[in-house]
Design a protein around this motif. Sequence first.
Motif, PDB file in Angstrom:
ATOM      1  N   GLY A  64       9.890   5.929  -0.980  1.00 20.35           N
ATOM      2  CA  GLY A  64       8.989   6.270   0.115  1.00 20.35           C
ATOM      3  C   GLY A  64       7.826   5.289   0.228  1.00 20.35           C
ATOM      4  O   GLY A  64       7.432   4.898   1.328  1.00 20.35           O
ATOM      5  N   GLU A  65       7.283   4.890  -0.918  1.00 22.72           N
ATOM      6  CA  GLU A  65       6.194   3.902  -0.926  1.00 22.72           C
ATOM      7  C   GLU A  65       6.651   2.582  -0.309  1.00 22.72           C
ATOM      8  O   GLU A  65       5.951   2.000   0.533  1.00 22.72           O
ATOM      9  N   GLY A  67       9.127   2.072   1.693  1.00 23.26           N
ATOM     10  CA  GLY A  67       9.384   2.281   3.117  1.00 23.26           C
ATOM     11  C   GLY A  67       8.109   2.275   3.933  1.00 23.26           C
ATOM     12  O   GLY A  67       8.057   1.711   5.031  1.00 23.26           O
ATOM     13  N   MET A  68       7.045   2.865   3.400  1.00 20.64           N
ATOM     14  CA  MET A  68       5.777   2.910   4.122  1.00 20.64           C
ATOM     15  C   MET A  68       5.171   1.520   4.270  1.00 20.64           C
ATOM     16  O   MET A  68       4.629   1.170   5.315  1.00 20.64           O
ATOM     17  N   TYR A  71       7.295  -0.335   6.857  1.00 22.81           N
ATOM     18  CA  TYR A  71       7.098   0.240   8.191  1.00 22.81           C
ATOM     19  C   TYR A  71       5.730  -0.143   8.745  1.00 22.81           C
ATOM     20  O   TYR A  71       5.602  -0.540   9.910  1.00 22.81           O
ATOM     21  N   LEU A  72       4.705  -0.041   7.903  1.00 21.47           N
ATOM     22  CA  LEU A  72       3.350  -0.380   8.342  1.00 21.47           C
ATOM     23  C   LEU A  72       3.251  -1.856   8.701  1.00 21.47           C
ATOM     24  O   LEU A  72       2.640  -2.219   9.711  1.00 21.47           O
ATOM     25  N   THR A  83      -3.356   6.033  13.082  1.00 22.79           N
ATOM     26  CA  THR A  83      -2.076   6.188  12.384  1.00 22.79           C
ATOM     27  C   THR A  83      -1.950   5.175  11.257  1.00 22.79           C
ATOM     28  O   THR A  83      -1.530   5.509  10.146  1.00 22.79           O
ATOM     29  N   LEU A  87      -1.627   6.137   7.285  1.00 20.93           N
ATOM     30  CA  LEU A  87      -0.520   5.669   6.457  1.00 20.93           C
ATOM     31  C   LEU A  87      -1.029   4.933   5.221  1.00 20.93           C
ATOM     32  O   LEU A  87      -0.493   5.090   4.122  1.00 20.93           O
ATOM     33  N   TYR A  91      -0.388   6.211   1.528  1.00 19.56           N
ATOM     34  CA  TYR A  91       0.285   5.325   0.592  1.00 19.56           C
ATOM     35  C   TYR A  91      -0.535   5.187  -0.692  1.00 19.56           C
ATOM     36  O   TYR A  91       0.021   5.207  -1.805  1.00 19.56           O
TER      37      TYR A  91
END
Length: 235
Positions: A64-65, A67-68, A71-72, A83, A87, A91
């Motif tokens: 998840g980390e 991916g964030m 994505y960011l 947003t 994020l 994170y």
Amino acid sequence: MNLSSSFSQAGSLVRVNAFIRSVYNWMAIGLGLTALTAFYVATTPALLQFIFGNQLVLFGMIIGELGMVFYLSARVQKMSASTATALFVFYSILNGATLASIFIIYTASSIASTFIACALTFGACSIYGMVTKRDLTSMGGFLMMGLMGIIIASLVNMFFRSPGVSMVISYVGVLVFVGLTAYDTQKLKQMALTQPADASGAMVRKGAIMGALSLYLDFINLFIMLLHIFGVSRD
């Protein structure tokens, strides 16, 4: 130099200083949240058991980390400033939860001394990146290759669990993240200098968040590498 040129340069300097200050403020907030979360999780047995007692949860959080971050980095221009900020904050907290293990593995005194050493090293490298006249762009590709090598070697060593290989990775990692700190700082300075005078507050905020994320990652990874080298185990 005429008066209008002097005012223009002064205005540019003010914008650059404000942007850089915002970047470091957000980085400090991120590091603070990470440290507080790591300490809270480390002193809460139920959370420790939930995160580290189940590999699916731990690996899910790590994925998840990653991916964030991706994505960011890829979508920051298309999302709102609020947003992007949320994020980054989330994170930082999530990363703190996964880093709670350092309080179990290493003594508190070695964590504190390593953190101070990391902060001093990071500060010196960041100052160098800010004031040097040398163009560090050519270092970027080399450093990214080194980073990829560290990631691959670390993944492979997860299966072999070689202390020698782990130590080599740590020493190489220190060199790579020292270089990346100077490189990323110079990039931020250039970003600040090239920002249009009429840039919106949201655009400036998103740029500051991405800059903070880059320096945050440099700091955290440098700290982890130094801890692997100088940290004193509780065993």
